[in-house]
Design a protein around this motif. Structure first.
Motif: not given
Length: 282
Positions: A114-121, A154-158, A160-167
């Motif tokens: 999920a976080a591999m090569h963030l910022g290095d497209p 995107p870390q925001q997705l993990v 705010e959405i997954i950690r903050g709402q779904i789980e």
């Protein structure tokens, strides 16, 4: 309805993320398991997409949640159903139905990547660490989706959405093993830092690799010598004695630490019945 017959926009792209949830559901045998979430994000408008229920595989506990790591076939079946029976998950548009369609490109990631090569497209197109990039490529090509590569999440997705709402909403309170989502150690333990956590878990991994339950199980108390640094100008060398506690078969293994050899010997004999070798380790 065949997914191949659906309209396809040339600029539409989906991100397909397979995430192992920090939550629990009852497995087929009643034992709690950590399920996997299959999440599709439309990069065009940020919509979180799932499918209408009713055509999930036998292991599913929801349209986009399965009890074990989903195979390429499971992911492909889910993607096809999202194409043919799409539904929006976002809170502001929850349940909203969309016009069935095919994306022109899909980007894959899973928990490990999920976080591999963030910022290095520049590295994304050639990355194949996520298993779904290759395993789903042929099936997607049949559906006319030929652009199938990796992209991080995107870390925001993990966060705010997954950690903050779904789980948090997947922790049943009426089960004895169910707990509401707990904050991470950095938030719940004062003084716990990422650096300390990394060193702690690295030490645990080293302990497991050393397999002391094999090398120490038959030994008498182990002498442990260590340095205690109180401040830069105050250091001392101390000795303690450890007795083996538990074994691998019981699922618990460790050392009880004592100030004197006599105390450690008594603890060892109580635990091991007086057997073992006569030598000591350091």
């Amino acid at each position: 309805m065949s997914a191949l017959s659906l309209p396809q926009r040339g600029d539409s792209m989906w991100q397909c993320y397979v995430h192992k949830l920090r939550a629990w559901v009852a497995g087929d045998d009643g034992v709690p398991v950590r399920p996997y979430l299959m999440l599709v994000i439309s990069t065009e408008d940020g919509a979180l997409l799932t499918c209408e229920p009713g055509d999930t595989d036998g292991e599913g506990v929801g349209g986009n949640v399965v009890k074990s790591a989903p195979s390429a076939e499971t992911v492909m079946a889910f993607l096809q159903r999202v194409m043919t029976y799409p539904r929006v998950m976002n809170t502001s548009k929850a349940g909203e139905k969309r016009t069935p369609s095919r994306p022109s490109a899909i980007r894959f990631a899973d928990t490990a990547t999920a976080a591999m090569h963030l910022g290095d497209p520049d590295k994304w197109a050639d990355e194949t660490a996520c298993p779904y990039v290759r395993s789903c490529a042929a099936g997607l090509a049949v559906l006319g989706v030929h652009d199938c590569t990796f992209a991080p999440v995107p870390q925001q997705l993990v966060r705010e959405i997954i950690r903050g709402q779904i789980e948090p909403n997947m922790a049943p309170q009426n089960q004895e093993w169910g707990t509401q989502h707990l904050p991470g150690l950095c938030q719940s333990v004062e003084g716990f830092t990422p650096a300390f956590g990394a060193s702690l878990f690295a030490a645990a991994a080293d302990f497991a690799r050393a397999a002391p339950w094999e090398s120490l199980a038959s030994r008498r108390p182990v002498r442990i010598t260590y340095r205690l640094v109180l401040r830069e100008d105050v250091k001392m060398k101390l000795t303690a004695f450890g007795a083996v506690v538990g074994d691998r078969d019981s699922g618990s293994f460790g050392l009880s630490v004592h100030k004197t050899l006599e105390e450690a010997t008594a603890a060892f004999e109580h635990e091991c019945g007086g057997g073992g070798e006569d030598d000591e380790g350091e």
